[in-house]
Enzyme design. Structure first.
Site, PDB file in Angstrom:
ATOM      1  N   HIS A   1       0.525   0.949   0.815  1.00  0.00           N
ATOM      2  CA  HIS A   1       1.834   0.612   1.387  1.00  0.00           C
ATOM      3  C   HIS A   1       2.976   0.856   0.404  1.00  0.00           C
ATOM      4  O   HIS A   1       4.127   0.946   0.820  1.00  0.00           O
ATOM      5  CB  HIS A   1       1.844  -0.802   1.998  1.00  0.00           C
ATOM      6  CG  HIS A   1       1.984  -1.956   1.060  1.00  0.00           C
ATOM      7  ND1 HIS A   1       0.929  -2.699   0.599  1.00  0.00           N
ATOM      8  CD2 HIS A   1       3.080  -2.531   0.522  1.00  0.00           C
ATOM      9  CE1 HIS A   1       1.374  -3.675  -0.179  1.00  0.00           C
ATOM     10  NE2 HIS A   1       2.668  -3.592  -0.239  1.00  0.00           N
TER      11      HIS A   1
ATOM     12  N   ASP B   1      -6.079  -0.855   0.541  1.00  0.00           N
ATOM     13  CA  ASP B   1      -4.654  -0.610   0.336  1.00  0.00           C
ATOM     14  C   ASP B   1      -4.378   0.047  -1.029  1.00  0.00           C
ATOM     15  O   ASP B   1      -3.864  -0.587  -1.942  1.00  0.00           O
ATOM     16  CB  ASP B   1      -3.917  -1.954   0.462  1.00  0.00           C
ATOM     17  CG  ASP B   1      -2.434  -1.767   0.712  1.00  0.00           C
ATOM     18  OD1 ASP B   1      -1.948  -0.645   0.504  1.00  0.00           O
ATOM     19  OD2 ASP B   1      -1.770  -2.736   1.108  1.00  0.00           O
TER      20      ASP B   1
ATOM     21  N   SER C   1       2.847  -5.993  -5.344  1.00  0.00           N
ATOM     22  CA  SER C   1       2.046  -5.027  -4.599  1.00  0.00           C
ATOM     23  C   SER C   1       1.673  -3.887  -5.532  1.00  0.00           C
ATOM     24  O   SER C   1       2.546  -3.299  -6.169  1.00  0.00           O
ATOM     25  CB  SER C   1       2.853  -4.461  -3.434  1.00  0.00           C
ATOM     26  OG  SER C   1       3.004  -5.435  -2.458  1.00  0.00           O
TER      27      SER C   1
END
Ligand code: ASP
Length: 718
Positions: A83, A219, A640
């Site tokens: 992402h 991810d 992230s």
């Protein structure tokens, strides 16, 4: 009663001790070294952050200023989240080569894809400059004069710090300006896409699973940093060579166990731990619900359109993610804050605060003053937040149409050419029908949420002329506007300046954008910032007072996009009565979710085939492949892509999310429920190697199978 309150408060404050709350400034880790080692860490503080020798910090990358990535090879290979690389993967995707859908793998360095504008930043050093910034400022200097003196000092200190280097220095306030730190960094601008799994793996679970545990998302994406021949930052060029880092992470195939020590090292974006109960209440009751509503409306249009066409999917994928991510997070935040009665906890703390400062005239009225100020601030805070929603996340035509002001002020051929090429790019990812539907839904709700005196003047005209029929209004202005197609604009740009200007300024979409923007600029922004800065000053005092009157409490500075370390352990949780989160998930769970038939759980056939054969190689154990795991590391957005690191400094996973209830940790960390979600590095390597056939990338890494503290990865047995 008083005794009971104090007991509750001690409980509340001492949660820290067990809970791994806090995002620590790496240059100050020495103070925590003992605690971390007692919890299992086998490294020293100097191994993690050093300015004299290579240390873990040299393998941590601020990825494009918003996410984190980690270096995993001596040739500049970095891992981040899918992402985080989504925008770049999306940018390279076309109907013919849909990398979002099918994944992308460069099978050699020459196949890696360049990404203009993408940056990778390393931290060179972090320095406490509080005394230098405040030099000569005494308590009797008024706030404005003191701020001017500080900004002069900041300019001087930063420019001296980087003189004669290719570094950049910024000084940021910590604890609302009670402390200042200078961050010196080095930014690489040639960062190429190396690989990404198909979204069915990298975004497995889609919006259904985002912010949710149990989780099975792979991810990650892979990039490579390039440098000039001297290993220095350089613009994108074919002459560049892979960057040779001062440190890269050894990657552990040794597995992960419950209760193992873990660290997450990265760039957490923004937390607000010290807010008063008044601010948190407004957040829960006013700010969050209105912006959630706005995003829900945009998503209702975009999701439906994306589901119907692959072209629209490619056009809107990144935009959709930007909108849906925070949308779902805010819902979770309110859920957690309410369930854990954050307000009652804040009030308890405030009560104790008042007890302790009762005799101190500097602080005894502080909370009252803050409550009064909050009353004024909320109205503008809400209007400011709504403006952000409509302007930056609502109809794209607003910002696009207003961007032509610049062209009117400089109508040169060069500018026109540039604008045309930007417009072409804009239209390639734009669908006027979708935008018109978003406008139709968002505009009346935006107006409704605003206080009457903050509504743009155009609202009265719309009400009068269209009788409040926003569908009709949107249809009408889009039909009449010159901004809805490239050919219209191109034709218009061929006219002289006078005609062009007249046409733009009388355009109904432009007029709407102008009305919204000018109301914001004139009546919202100044009042918002005046009150906001007053509140920041009060917060500075409030935090200082807490540090003085709660001497046994451990304080940590809110996240502000600077490098931080957080530590905890591998552990699940019991988020609700009768509910247990196991600490890990496996590939079997992916298949079970796929069997439900929800399109967010679609998987490529190849994944099912590999699962059927149980072809896990060295990445699996006991006929299983672990995919994700939970930890009690205090993380937030910006973390992230951060490395999940074991006690030996080896990479065991990539952080990518939190469970839904955990999102309250941006405001209040609750040790019982706040958990971060990481993808197990063995799943990442398995996908690269077995699924995608890009095992040469795994060979490039320093894979380790033993538990040993060796910080120079080259020295490790393979
Ligand atoms: N998934 C998150 C994000 O999008 C990471 C987090 O907030 O924990 O920012």
């Amino acid at each position: 009663m008083k005794k009971f309150l104090t007991f509750q408060l001690i409980l509340l404050l001492s949660y820290n001790l067990f809970a791994h709350e806090g995002m620590w400034i790496p240059s100050l880790l020495k103070a925590l070294e003992g605690d971390m080692q007692s919890k299992g860490l086998k490294l020293s503080a100097e191994d993690i952050y050093s300015i004299n020798q290579s240390s873990l910090k040299d393998a941590i990358v601020h990825f494009n200023g918003g996410c984190t990535a980690e270096v995993v090879s001596d040739k500049g290979l970095i891992l981040t989240n899918h992402h985080c690389g989504y925008g770049q993967i999306n940018q390279h995707s076309t109907l013919e080569n849909n990398y979002l859908k099918n994944g992308f793998w460069a099978m050699s360095q020459s196949e890696e894809l360049k990404n203009p504008g993408l940056t990778a930043t390393f931290i060179v050093r972090i320095e406490d400059v509080t005394a230098k910034v405040n030099n000569g400022i005494s308590d009797d200097i008024d706030t404005e004069a003191a701020n001017l003196m500080r900004s002069d000092a900041i300019k001087k200190i930063t420019s001296e710090a980087v003189e004669g280097t290719n570094y950049k220095a910024v000084i940021k306030p910590f604890y609302y300006g009670n402390e200042y730190y200078m961050i010196v960094s080095k930014t690489y601008k040639d960062v190429r896409l190396v690989g990404a799994p198909p979204s069915a793996l990298g975004k497995f679970g889609g919006d259904t699973d985002n912010w949710v545990w149990p989780r099975h998302t792979c991810d990650f994406s892979v990039f490579r940093i390039y440098a000039d021949q001297d290993n220095n930052p350089s613009d994108i060029s074919d002459e560049n060579v892979p960057y040779n880092p001062a440190h890269h992470f050894p990657v552990s195939l040794n597995g992960i166990k419950k209760d193992d020590f873990t660290m997450v090292f990265g760039f957490p974006g923004y937390t607000q731990q010290y807010l008063t109960s008044y601010a948190v209440k407004d957040y829960i009751d006013i700010i969050n619900p209105s912006r959630i509503k706005m995003r829900e409306l945009s998503l209702s249009v975009i999701d439906q359109a994306m589901a119907q066409s692959e072209k629209t999917f490619i056009q809107y994928a990144s935009k959709q993610s930007r909108i849906s991510n925070a949308y779902k997070k805010w819902i979770g935040q309110n859920l957690g804050l309410n369930e854990k009665d954050a307000l009652a906890k804040k009030r308890l703390l405030e009560k104790e605060f008042l007890n302790r400062v009762a005799e101190d005239k500097k602080y005894k009225n502080l909370l009252d003053q803050m409550e009064g100020l909050q009353l004024k601030l909320t109205k503008y805070d809400q209007a400011n937040s709504l403006f952000r929603e409509i302007w930056y996340y609502g109809p794209e035509i607003f910002r696009f149409s207003k961007s032509f002001d610049k062209l009117i002020s400089d109508f040169s051929d060069q500018r026109k050419e540039k604008k045309l090429s930007l417009a072409k790019e804009f239209y390639s990812k734009y669908d006027a029908k979708i935008d018109a539907s978003i406008l139709e839904k968002l505009l009346p709700v935006y107006f409704d949420f605003l206080d009457d005196d903050l509504e743009p003047t155009i609202k009265a005209d719309i009400e009068l002329k269209y009788n409040g029929n926003y569908k009709e209004y949107s249809k009408d202005i889009f039909a009449k506007s010159c901004f809805v197609s490239f050919s219209n604009l191109e034709k218009l740009m061929g006219c002289g300046l006078d005609k062009f200007k007249k046409k733009i300024e009388s355009d109904p979409v432009y007029q709407l954008s102008k009305s919204i923007l000018s109301k914001y600029e004139n009546d919202v922004k100044p009042a918002f910032y005046t009150n906001y800065f007053l509140m920041q000053d009060q917060m500075k005092k409030y935090v200082k007072a807490q540090m003085t009157y709660f001497p046994n409490k451990t304080f940590w500075a809110d996240a502000n996009s600077t490098l931080r370390l957080t530590y905890g352990k591998v552990e699940g949780s019991s988020p609700r009565d009768g509910m247990n989160y196991n600490w890990y998930t496996t590939l079997d769970g992916i298949i079970a979710k796929n069997n439900t038939g929800n399109p967010d759980f679609e998987i490529p056939l190849r994944l099912r085939e590999l699962w059927e054969k149980k072809d896990y190689g060295k990445y699996g154990s006991n006929n299983q492949l672990n995919v994700c795991f939970l930890g009690s590391n205090h993380t937030t957005g910006g973390n992230s892509g951060s490395p999940a690191i074991n006690a030996y400094g080896q990479l065991i996973g990539i952080n990518f999310d939190r469970s839904w209830e955990s999102t309250m940790s941006d405001i209040m960390f609750d040790p019982e429920i706040c958990r971060n979600i990481m993808v197990d590095i063995r799943y990442v390597l398995w996908v690269i190697d077995k699924y995608a056939g890009a095992g040469y990338l795994v060979d490039e890494m320093s894979i380790v199978k033993q538990k040993k503290t060796v910080l120079v990865p080259e020295a490790l047995e393979k």
